[in-house]
Each structure stands twice: as structure tokens, then as C-alpha cells.
Design a protein around this motif. Sequence first.
Motif, PDB file in Angstrom:
ATOM      1  N   PHE A   1      35.856 103.129  63.725  1.00 48.40           N
ATOM      2  CA  PHE A   1      36.171 103.973  62.579  1.00 48.40           C
ATOM      3  C   PHE A   1      35.941 102.979  61.874  1.00 48.40           C
ATOM      4  O   PHE A   1      34.813 103.338  60.909  1.00 48.40           O
TER       5      PHE A   1
ATOM      6  N   ARG B   1      31.918 103.597  60.480  1.00 52.02           N
ATOM      7  CA  ARG B   1      32.183 104.063  58.814  1.00 52.02           C
ATOM      8  C   ARG B   1      32.684 102.832  57.524  1.00 52.02           C
ATOM      9  O   ARG B   1      31.913 103.777  56.086  1.00 52.02           O
ATOM     10  N   LEU B   2      33.207 101.763  58.042  1.00 53.74           N
ATOM     11  CA  LEU B   2      33.074 101.163  57.269  1.00 53.74           C
ATOM     12  C   LEU B   2      32.052  99.337  56.882  1.00 53.74           C
ATOM     13  O   LEU B   2      32.164  99.307  56.159  1.00 53.74           O
ATOM     14  N   GLN B   3      31.709  99.294  57.969  1.00 54.98           N
ATOM     15  CA  GLN B   3      30.549  98.745  58.379  1.00 54.98           C
ATOM     16  C   GLN B   3      29.160  98.593  58.649  1.00 54.98           C
ATOM     17  O   GLN B   3      28.501  98.307  58.507  1.00 54.98           O
TER      18      GLN B   3
ATOM     19  N   TYR C   1      31.502 108.862  68.094  1.00 52.87           N
ATOM     20  CA  TYR C   1      31.591 109.972  67.783  1.00 52.87           C
ATOM     21  C   TYR C   1      32.946 111.084  67.507  1.00 52.87           C
ATOM     22  O   TYR C   1      33.437 111.422  66.619  1.00 52.87           O
TER      23      TYR C   1
ATOM     24  N   ASN D   1      35.746 110.778  64.388  1.00 54.87           N
ATOM     25  CA  ASN D   1      35.928 111.582  63.920  1.00 54.87           C
ATOM     26  C   ASN D   1      37.354 112.191  63.932  1.00 54.87           C
ATOM     27  O   ASN D   1      38.225 112.664  62.632  1.00 54.87           O
TER      28      ASN D   1
ATOM     29  N   MET E   1      38.856 109.578  61.502  1.00 53.83           N
ATOM     30  CA  MET E   1      38.103 110.281  59.719  1.00 53.83           C
ATOM     31  C   MET E   1      39.684 111.192  59.547  1.00 53.83           C
ATOM     32  O   MET E   1      39.897 111.476  58.076  1.00 53.83           O
TER      33      MET E   1
ATOM     34  N   ILE F   1      31.378 116.607  64.939  1.00 52.26           N
ATOM     35  CA  ILE F   1      30.107 115.115  65.267  1.00 52.26           C
ATOM     36  C   ILE F   1      28.683 115.570  66.077  1.00 52.26           C
ATOM     37  O   ILE F   1      28.361 114.733  65.409  1.00 52.26           O
TER      38      ILE F   1
ATOM     39  N   LEU G   1      32.734 106.203  51.410  1.00 50.45           N
ATOM     40  CA  LEU G   1      33.366 104.980  52.305  1.00 50.45           C
ATOM     41  C   LEU G   1      33.063 104.105  52.568  1.00 50.45           C
ATOM     42  O   LEU G   1      33.638 102.316  52.082  1.00 50.45           O
ATOM     43  N   LEU G   2      31.559 104.258  52.221  1.00 50.41           N
ATOM     44  CA  LEU G   2      31.187 102.044  51.984  1.00 50.41           C
ATOM     45  C   LEU G   2      31.416 101.800  50.660  1.00 50.41           C
ATOM     46  O   LEU G   2      31.636 100.320  50.552  1.00 50.41           O
TER      47      LEU G   2
ATOM     48  N   ALA H   1      34.737 100.476  51.205  1.00 54.60           N
ATOM     49  CA  ALA H   1      34.716  99.373  51.851  1.00 54.60           C
ATOM     50  C   ALA H   1      34.598  98.637  50.972  1.00 54.60           C
ATOM     51  O   ALA H   1      35.464  97.086  51.356  1.00 54.60           O
TER      52      ALA H   1
END
Lengths: 192, 74
Positions: A147, A151-153, A172, A176, A179, B7, B49-50, B53
Motif C-alpha cells: 500500500f 499509494r504513498l510513493q 491490488y 484494496n 485502503m 480492484i 493520498l499523494l 504523503a
Amino acid sequence: MAFVTDPNLLADIKKGDNAAWNLFAKKYGALIWLRGSDYHLTPDEQEQLTQDVLVSFFKAQDSFVYAPEKGRFRDYLRQIIKNCIFQILRKRQQDNNNEEIQENTAFDENDDEAKRKREDEEWMAHVYSQALAELKRTVKPRKLQSFMMCRLQNKRPEDVAKFQKVSLATVYNDCNEVMEKLMELVKTLKDA
Amino acid sequence: MKHISEINLQRLLDDNLSLVQKLICKHHLAKCADCAAKLEAAKMQRQELLSIAQDLNRLQEAETALSKTSILRK
Ligand SMILES: [Zn+2]
């Protein structure tokens, strides 16, 4: 006023020991520190600010009541930080009489909206940080890593799958699952 | 009408669907407002989210700076 959102932490603070202080400092210290940087405090002043805000909490410990219906903790925190910043800037001014009145700059009304937005963003980062710390305790490290990488990097899921030696479908599914859990936690924490 | 799974919406955003799956999704999205809205929400959530971050990194730096002070008591 709801000063503390966690009844257990409240009980610890009331004991007034170093462990409670550290718990509180670890939970909110970075957020307070960050707020100081928004007001262009020097590193020494940022340290002073964090210390002052934490001391204010501890001084008021007898009036700490867990009553979320009476007000949001984040608003109380916002106010107490602002007061402490004001004191620091006033001291800076006294120490250097020739300097312009700093608080006029720091608390410029035109700048207020931008600062408020910044404060909200920082509070959200604090909330996500708390939620991610909680997930570290409850979610498999591999899933959380998936995740965070995706999603963050902003790494490509196929690269993450290769890195973790799992299928793309697994990445995935993991993202999910994390998240969903993260959003649940954020929902609980964000309006405190 | 079978909706697009969460998904597959994510896979669509990454362009990680087979050509056939992609066509099926696109066809569905053209006539399903719910899924189109979900796709838009997923896209926005990713951007949010980015952005978070970046603030998380600042928070992390603040934590590091804080750990070098004497604020935490022994
Ligand atoms: Zn649909």
C-alpha cells in the motif's frame, strides 16, 4: 471542552509521570513542531513551542475531561499553539527592540485563510500517521508495504509485485484491503 | 448489470487490464454513471493520498528533529 480524545491517555496524563508526558509528546509533538515551522520559528523556538504547548496541557491536567460532544480537540490544540507562538514572538520582540512587530506578520489576517488550510492539511497528515501506526500493529507488513509503495510513493504496482515477489493481483488485493482499513480508521480519528 | 469491481477500477487507472477487460470496462463506464463516479472518486483519492504523503514526510522530519531535543523525558 474535550482536551484529550483517548480516555486511556487521559488517565495516564493525570498520573503526571514521565511515561505519560512522552506518550503525549510522541503523539502530538511533531504536529506542534510543524505548526511552528509554518510561522517561521527558528529551530530553538520550535523546540520552545513544543515544550510550552505540552506544559500547557499538563498544567491544565486537572481540567481535562473526556467530553467530545463539547468541542473538538484539534480546535483546542490550534488555539493553544497559536497562544504559545504569540508568546514566543513577543519574547523575540522584547529581546530585540529594534525588530518590527513580528506577530503582525505572523498573524496577518490576509494570511489567515492560507494558514488555516495548512493547519487542516497538517492535522490530516497527523491523523493518517496515527492510522498508519495502528495498521502497523494489525496488518501484515507485506500488505502495508504494498500500500505504501503504490499509494504513498506512487510506485507502479507491477514493480511492487516484482519487488515483493508476489502476483500483480496480490498487490491490488493488498492495496484494496489496506485502503479500506485505513479509511475506516481515518474516519474515526479525523473529527476528534 | 454487473458493476466494475474496485480492484478493476484501480487497474484501469494504472492501465493494468488486458485489452478485452479494458474494452468491457470502457463500454460499461459509458453507460453507468455510478461506476464513472466511482472511477473519478478513486482518481481523486489517489491524488489526495499523494498530497498527504508529502505532509507525512514533513511530519516525519519534525519527529526526527524532535527526537534530537530533550523534550522526550528519560
Ligand atoms: Zn457500473
